[in-house]
Design a protein around this motif. Sequence first.
Motif, PDB file in Angstrom:
ATOM      1  N   GLU A 145       0.808  -1.324  -0.118  1.00  0.00           N
ATOM      2  CA  GLU A 145       0.087  -0.060   0.010  1.00  0.00           C
ATOM      3  C   GLU A 145       0.942   1.122   0.028  1.00  0.00           C
ATOM      4  O   GLU A 145       2.040   1.159   0.401  1.00  0.00           O
ATOM      5  N   HIS A 193       6.170   2.548  -0.363  1.00  0.00           N
ATOM      6  CA  HIS A 193       5.322   1.486  -0.530  1.00  0.00           C
ATOM      7  C   HIS A 193       5.512   0.543   0.484  1.00  0.00           C
ATOM      8  O   HIS A 193       6.657   0.119   0.583  1.00  0.00           O
ATOM      9  N   SER A 230       4.330  -2.705   3.552  1.00  0.00           N
ATOM     10  CA  SER A 230       3.510  -3.877   3.638  1.00  0.00           C
ATOM     11  C   SER A 230       3.641  -4.219   5.217  1.00  0.00           C
ATOM     12  O   SER A 230       4.565  -4.458   5.676  1.00  0.00           O
TER      13      SER A 230
END
Length: 129
Positions: free
Chosen positions: A28, A126, A128
Amino acid sequence: MMVAAVMMLGTSGTALAATPTPGSRSWEADTRTDLFFGGTRADGSAITSAEFERFLDADVTPAFPEGLTWLPVHGQWMGGKQASYLLILLYPESNEQADRNIEKIRTDYKHQFGQMSVLRADSTDHVSF
């Protein structure tokens, strides 16, 4: 528990997201804010780790209860070297309150410890979990 993260940098110095492997968790996009706090008062006295941790407990953790990372670092600003603190915040781009919270943290630190400035650097990472 300590969590280690590895970030690859592109040639421009920007973070690159690693490609998820099959079966891995999805990535994400989060906003990353780095705040650099000077560790020395105007009179030359040090802002101790204990004082900084009290500031984190009272001013930062209530605004970012999901978690944060801080590190003692060394810096140089306006010709002077000093011990400093780096605070790393990761939060969803959709967090509309984050900017106001961060600006309040910066203002509070400057007032509490007699600082001229708290450096803020924002980027998109980004992640996780």
